[in-house]
Design an enzyme around this catalytic site. Sequence first.
Site, PDB file in Angstrom:
ATOM      1  N   ARG A 154       0.859  -1.187   0.000  1.00  0.00           N
ATOM      2  CA  ARG A 154       0.000   0.000   0.000  1.00  0.00           C
ATOM      3  C   ARG A 154       0.886   1.224   0.000  1.00  0.00           C
ATOM      4  NH1 ARG A 154      -2.477  -0.541   5.583  1.00  0.00           N
ATOM      5  NH2 ARG A 154      -0.405  -1.386   5.832  1.00  0.00           N
ATOM      6  N   GLY A 262      -9.640   6.017  -4.065  1.00  0.00           N
ATOM      7  CA  GLY A 262      -8.878   6.650  -5.146  1.00  0.00           C
ATOM      8  C   GLY A 262      -7.499   6.046  -5.225  1.00  0.00           C
ATOM      9  N   CYS A 265      -4.274   2.745  -8.003  1.00  0.00           N
ATOM     10  CA  CYS A 265      -4.468   1.298  -8.180  1.00  0.00           C
ATOM     11  C   CYS A 265      -5.931   0.892  -8.343  1.00  0.00           C
ATOM     12  CB  CYS A 265      -3.846   0.553  -7.011  1.00  0.00           C
ATOM     13  SG  CYS A 265      -2.114   0.967  -6.835  1.00  0.00           S
ATOM     14  N   LYS A 268      -7.819   2.343 -11.427  1.00  0.00           N
ATOM     15  CA  LYS A 268      -7.210   1.829 -12.666  1.00  0.00           C
ATOM     16  C   LYS A 268      -7.477   0.337 -12.838  1.00  0.00           C
ATOM     17  CE  LYS A 268      -2.614   1.035 -12.302  1.00  0.00           C
ATOM     18  NZ  LYS A 268      -2.191  -0.320 -12.545  1.00  0.00           N
TER      19      LYS A 268
HETATM   20  C1  UGA Z   1      -3.910  -0.739  -2.943  1.00  0.00           C
HETATM   21  C2  UGA Z   1      -3.911  -2.109  -2.228  1.00  0.00           C
HETATM   22  O1  UGA Z   1      -4.385  -1.928  -0.895  1.00  0.00           O
HETATM   23  C3  UGA Z   1      -2.511  -2.724  -2.207  1.00  0.00           C
HETATM   24  O2  UGA Z   1      -2.578  -4.020  -1.634  1.00  0.00           O
HETATM   25  C4  UGA Z   1      -2.001  -2.815  -3.638  1.00  0.00           C
HETATM   26  O3  UGA Z   1      -0.676  -3.316  -3.688  1.00  0.00           O
HETATM   27  C5  UGA Z   1      -2.012  -1.443  -4.272  1.00  0.00           C
HETATM   28  O4  UGA Z   1      -3.355  -0.925  -4.249  1.00  0.00           O
HETATM   29  C6  UGA Z   1      -1.539  -1.574  -5.703  1.00  0.00           C
HETATM   30  O5  UGA Z   1      -2.218  -2.243  -6.496  1.00  0.00           O
HETATM   31  O6  UGA Z   1      -0.422  -1.113  -6.017  1.00  0.00           O
HETATM   32  P1  UGA Z   1      -3.157   1.742  -2.290  1.00  0.00           P
HETATM   33  O7  UGA Z   1      -3.856   2.160  -3.543  1.00  0.00           O
HETATM   34  O8  UGA Z   1      -1.790   2.236  -2.032  1.00  0.00           O
HETATM   35  O9  UGA Z   1      -3.081   0.134  -2.183  1.00  0.00           O
HETATM   36  O10 UGA Z   1      -4.042   2.253  -1.075  1.00  0.00           O
HETATM   37  P2  UGA Z   1      -5.111   1.651  -0.070  1.00  0.00           P
HETATM   38  O11 UGA Z   1      -4.602   1.829   1.296  1.00  0.00           O
HETATM   39  O12 UGA Z   1      -5.561   0.321  -0.453  1.00  0.00           O
HETATM   40  O13 UGA Z   1      -6.287   2.708  -0.275  1.00  0.00           O
HETATM   41  C7  UGA Z   1      -6.971   2.846  -1.529  1.00  0.00           C
HETATM   42  C8  UGA Z   1      -8.125   3.822  -1.378  1.00  0.00           C
HETATM   43  O14 UGA Z   1      -9.108   3.281  -0.509  1.00  0.00           O
HETATM   44  C9  UGA Z   1      -7.743   5.171  -0.772  1.00  0.00           C
HETATM   45  O15 UGA Z   1      -8.454   6.180  -1.448  1.00  0.00           O
HETATM   46  C10 UGA Z   1      -8.170   5.065   0.675  1.00  0.00           C
HETATM   47  O16 UGA Z   1      -8.464   6.294   1.280  1.00  0.00           O
HETATM   48  C11 UGA Z   1      -9.411   4.202   0.537  1.00  0.00           C
HETATM   49  N1  UGA Z   1      -9.731   3.437   1.763  1.00  0.00           N
HETATM   50  C12 UGA Z   1      -8.944   2.416   2.188  1.00  0.00           C
HETATM   51  C13 UGA Z   1     -10.891   3.756   2.456  1.00  0.00           C
HETATM   52  O17 UGA Z   1     -11.648   4.681   2.071  1.00  0.00           O
HETATM   53  N2  UGA Z   1     -11.204   3.035   3.574  1.00  0.00           N
HETATM   54  C14 UGA Z   1     -10.434   1.993   4.010  1.00  0.00           C
HETATM   55  O18 UGA Z   1     -10.813   1.338   5.026  1.00  0.00           O
HETATM   56  C15 UGA Z   1      -9.282   1.685   3.302  1.00  0.00           C
END
Ligand code: UGA
Length: 444
Positions: A154, A262, A265, A268
């Site tokens: 992440r 957003g 990842c 997309k």
């Molecule tokens: C995500 C995946 O979690 C990773 O496992 C993966 O490796 C990565 O994509 C990727 O494909 O490279 P990331 O996009 O860095 O990771 O961020 P996340 O922490 O997953 O959050 C994604 C979105 O969901 C953010 O907008 C975040 O604010 C939102 N989110 C996340 C929530 O609104 N609530 C939550 O409980 C968790």
Amino acid sequence: MQVAIIGTGYVGLPTGVGLAELGHNVACIDQDKTKIEKLQAGEVTLYEDGLAELLSKNHKSGHIRFTSSMQDGLANADIVLIAVGTPPHPVTHEADLKYLYAAATELAPYISRYTVIATKSTVPIGTGDNIEALIRKNNPRANFDVISLPEFLREGFAVHDFFHPDRIVVGTNSTQARELIEKLYAPLLERNPQTKMLFVNRRSSETIKYASNSFLAIKLHFINEMADFCEKTGANIYEVAEGMGLDKRIGPKFLNPGPGFGGSCFPKDTLAITFMANQYDVNLSLIQATIDGNRNRINNMAKRILDILPNDESEPIIGVLGLAFKNGTDDCRFSPAMRIIEHVLNQNPHVKLQVFDPKAMENAKELLSSQKARVTFCENMEQTCENADVIAVLTEWKEFKQLDLAKAATTLRHLNIVDCRNIINQKAALDFGFNYLGIGLPNN
Ligand code: UGA
């Protein structure tokens, strides 16, 4: 082991630094010479918690080096990790593989002994076959295996996640490749004996990456819709999420409501997998509903902010706290905050913004460069509040909890808070006389 990594972005750099910390000799390759010069000077090129310290340590010890030459970087490599971007095509949304194929073509001539070429970038199912064919065409005598090695880091927690993975998925049927990958991760598995290494076929591995991100996106969209429901019923989304999460089949993670997901990842990858499914004439209706629902949610958040603005101000001012797509990162790509800002500016031509983010100001300035007349970049939270008609909290930075509500109440023009991350204490805000709108909370 000798490891080469192509691409020094949010995946390549933390992975390179992590592998160096595990004791491997890592060469990071990037064609962006300015980036390489900075990295060679021991400076980080992106913000990730703990990355600067680890990079500096491993740079000094000589475990990691940086080069813009493919030939130099690949010298003696046992394993080459490809970690270049696969951005969405602006119209079709399919993953654009031009950087990946360019890297495969460029590296091919430098394979001089058995080498594992591992794809870390998220790629459409079957891409491993194309990379293999491309390398074979450009170096018919090369001895190599192409494997899929998806990353699950992440952003913002990449260093932590590198050292504490739930699983390491490896897509290959080659025993020789399997042995090298086991050796690569042996020091990590020693630290984390509970981490499972899963060997599957290459296409399954490529699919696991898309399926995992899509599932997580669906989970987020679910909890966001449930938050809407709670707002109407008088339930509290956190109590609901806790009660649901205690069921081990559901689990407590990824149930935090927000303004929509957003980042570079989920948006997309959900689009890319539905594009692939359409090609195979398969209906991934849940993922499609999640994409559409998330887009609507982001627009609805913008509407919440616009609706709360007073009618009698000719130039209403919105104070925005948070621009990055989540906390812990300076990344604004596909950030809900940026999309909400865009929407607000488009919907109301008179509105002005005062914005602040603890880490993402530079990236946001670039993205908002065409809006200079309407957006003021502030030094801190306090400045963001001055004369504003509403404070909109769009990223869950911990520091926003420290917002001095008493002081803000004296500098704001109207006492409104739209808290899309439920960061500000609702009760305190109400006590100071604010009109507070959170997500999924009673008394909204
Ligand atoms: C995500 C995946 O979690 C990773 O496992 C993966 O490796 C990565 O994509 C990727 O494909 O490279 P990331 O996009 O860095 O990771 O961020 P996340 O922490 O997953 O959050 C994604 C979105 O969901 C953010 O907008 C975040 O604010 C939102 N989110 C996340 C929530 O609104 N609530 C939550 O409980 C968790």
